[in-house]
Design a protein around this motif. Structure first.
Motif, mmCIF file in Angstrom:
data_model
loop_
_atom_site.group_PDB
_atom_site.id
_atom_site.type_symbol
_atom_site.label_atom_id
_atom_site.label_comp_id
_atom_site.label_asym_id
_atom_site.label_seq_id
_atom_site.Cartn_x
_atom_site.Cartn_y
_atom_site.Cartn_z
ATOM 1 N N VAL A 44 0.882 -1.107 0.102
ATOM 2 C CA VAL A 44 -0.013 -0.014 -0.010
ATOM 3 C C VAL A 44 0.945 1.165 -0.007
ATOM 4 O O VAL A 44 1.743 1.340 0.913
ATOM 5 C CB VAL A 44 -0.807 0.027 1.160
ATOM 6 C CG1 VAL A 44 -1.873 1.256 1.141
ATOM 7 C CG2 VAL A 44 -1.606 -1.282 1.316
ATOM 8 N N THR A 45 0.628 2.145 -0.771
ATOM 9 C CA THR A 45 1.319 3.315 -0.977
ATOM 10 C C THR A 45 0.595 4.581 -0.240
ATOM 11 O O THR A 45 -0.639 4.433 -0.096
ATOM 12 C CB THR A 45 1.577 3.845 -2.408
ATOM 13 O OG1 THR A 45 0.505 4.105 -3.228
ATOM 14 C CG2 THR A 45 2.366 2.579 -3.059
ATOM 15 N N ILE A 46 1.189 5.674 -0.146
ATOM 16 C CA ILE A 46 0.831 6.923 0.602
ATOM 17 C C ILE A 46 -0.432 7.564 -0.334
ATOM 18 O O ILE A 46 -1.466 7.902 0.248
ATOM 19 C CB ILE A 46 1.612 8.050 0.976
ATOM 20 C CG1 ILE A 46 1.044 8.869 1.952
ATOM 21 C CG2 ILE A 46 2.559 8.305 -0.049
ATOM 22 C CD1 ILE A 46 0.687 8.569 3.228
ATOM 23 N N GLU A 47 -0.133 7.218 -1.404
ATOM 24 C CA GLU A 47 -1.038 7.773 -2.669
ATOM 25 C C GLU A 47 -2.278 6.937 -2.515
ATOM 26 O O GLU A 47 -3.588 7.986 -2.525
ATOM 27 C CB GLU A 47 -0.534 7.910 -3.851
ATOM 28 C CG GLU A 47 0.555 8.811 -4.112
ATOM 29 C CD GLU A 47 1.990 8.641 -3.747
ATOM 30 O OE1 GLU A 47 2.140 6.901 -3.378
ATOM 31 O OE2 GLU A 47 2.879 9.123 -3.638
ATOM 32 N N GLU A 48 -2.466 5.729 -2.390
ATOM 33 C CA GLU A 48 -3.698 4.900 -2.201
ATOM 34 C C GLU A 48 -4.302 5.194 -1.085
ATOM 35 O O GLU A 48 -5.654 5.392 -0.899
ATOM 36 C CB GLU A 48 -3.176 3.480 -2.260
ATOM 37 C CG GLU A 48 -2.574 2.831 -3.736
ATOM 38 C CD GLU A 48 -2.090 1.796 -3.517
ATOM 39 O OE1 GLU A 48 -1.770 1.002 -4.669
ATOM 40 O OE2 GLU A 48 -1.705 1.089 -2.344
ATOM 41 N N LYS A 49 -3.663 5.594 0.164
ATOM 42 C CA LYS A 49 -4.226 5.796 1.421
ATOM 43 C C LYS A 49 -4.918 7.260 1.269
ATOM 44 O O LYS A 49 -6.061 7.438 1.681
ATOM 45 C CB LYS A 49 -3.215 6.024 2.588
ATOM 46 C CG LYS A 49 -2.856 4.674 3.003
ATOM 47 C CD LYS A 49 -4.183 3.985 3.767
ATOM 48 C CE LYS A 49 -3.684 2.580 4.483
ATOM 49 N NZ LYS A 49 -4.903 2.094 4.712
ATOM 50 N N GLY A 62 -10.207 -1.875 10.657
ATOM 51 C CA GLY A 62 -9.719 -2.987 9.927
ATOM 52 C C GLY A 62 -8.307 -3.168 9.525
ATOM 53 O O GLY A 62 -8.246 -4.048 8.724
ATOM 54 N N VAL A 63 -7.615 -2.428 9.889
ATOM 55 C CA VAL A 63 -6.110 -2.675 9.558
ATOM 56 C C VAL A 63 -5.409 -3.336 10.337
ATOM 57 O O VAL A 63 -5.466 -3.469 11.468
ATOM 58 C CB VAL A 63 -5.435 -1.049 9.420
ATOM 59 C CG1 VAL A 63 -3.702 -1.125 9.289
ATOM 60 C CG2 VAL A 63 -6.172 0.265 8.644
ATOM 61 N N LYS A 64 -4.591 -4.406 9.775
ATOM 62 C CA LYS A 64 -3.923 -5.255 10.439
ATOM 63 C C LYS A 64 -2.448 -5.112 10.617
ATOM 64 O O LYS A 64 -1.856 -5.349 11.667
ATOM 65 C CB LYS A 64 -4.056 -6.644 9.749
ATOM 66 C CG LYS A 64 -5.666 -7.045 9.509
ATOM 67 C CD LYS A 64 -5.776 -8.614 9.179
ATOM 68 C CE LYS A 64 -7.236 -8.655 9.400
ATOM 69 N NZ LYS A 64 -7.678 -9.861 8.439
ATOM 70 N N ALA A 65 -1.898 -4.490 9.668
ATOM 71 C CA ALA A 65 -0.287 -4.289 9.785
ATOM 72 C C ALA A 65 0.107 -2.957 10.334
ATOM 73 O O ALA A 65 -0.683 -1.917 10.145
ATOM 74 C CB ALA A 65 0.274 -4.514 8.270
ATOM 75 N N LYS A 66 0.911 -2.793 10.976
ATOM 76 C CA LYS A 66 1.316 -1.346 11.662
ATOM 77 C C LYS A 66 1.835 -0.433 10.543
ATOM 78 O O LYS A 66 1.356 0.859 10.674
ATOM 79 C CB LYS A 66 2.692 -1.533 12.420
ATOM 80 C CG LYS A 66 2.273 -2.422 14.006
ATOM 81 C CD LYS A 66 3.500 -2.177 14.737
ATOM 82 C CE LYS A 66 3.413 -3.035 16.205
ATOM 83 N NZ LYS A 66 4.361 -3.036 17.093
ATOM 84 N N ILE A 67 2.276 -1.054 9.339
ATOM 85 C CA ILE A 67 2.446 0.149 8.411
ATOM 86 C C ILE A 67 1.338 0.826 7.786
ATOM 87 O O ILE A 67 1.563 1.759 7.609
ATOM 88 C CB ILE A 67 3.421 -0.414 7.317
ATOM 89 C CG1 ILE A 67 4.018 0.563 6.035
ATOM 90 C CG2 ILE A 67 2.789 -1.680 6.654
ATOM 91 C CD1 ILE A 67 5.011 1.370 6.962
ATOM 92 N N ASP A 68 0.259 0.081 7.998
ATOM 93 C CA ASP A 68 -1.024 0.522 7.279
ATOM 94 C C ASP A 68 -1.480 1.563 8.446
ATOM 95 O O ASP A 68 -2.050 2.563 7.738
ATOM 96 C CB ASP A 68 -1.873 -0.435 6.898
ATOM 97 C CG ASP A 68 -1.875 -1.411 5.791
ATOM 98 O OD1 ASP A 68 -0.914 -0.927 4.923
ATOM 99 O OD2 ASP A 68 -2.201 -2.517 5.936
#
Length: 70
Positions: free
Chosen positions: A1-6, A28-34
């Motif tokens: 996932v990129t910052i642009e997608e977010k 609903g986010v599972k990964a810390k990076i998300d």
């Protein structure tokens, strides 16, 4: 996932809702990076005055809504 997608995801999500919270958006986010990317996207949209951000108390939930003044 990129910052642009977010950024795109947040813009669409906030456009559909009157107000949301960081907890709702990141639930609903599972990964810390998300979670980190979501927070950074919120900050970028706030800097661009696309969003209004508020927090009632220290460590309280962050409320997010679309900035209708622009």
């Amino acid at each position: 996932v990129t910052i642009e997608e977010k950024l795109k995801e947040l813009t669409e999500r906030i456009g559909a809702a009157v107000e949301s919270s960081f907890a709702d958006i990141s639930s609903g986010v599972k990964a810390k990076i998300d979670v980190i990317l979501t927070f950074l996207a919120i900050l970028m949209l706030f800097r661009n005055r696309t969003l209004e951000v508020s927090q009632d108390k220290l460590f309280g939930d962050i409320k997010i809504k679309r900035n209708n003044k622009e």
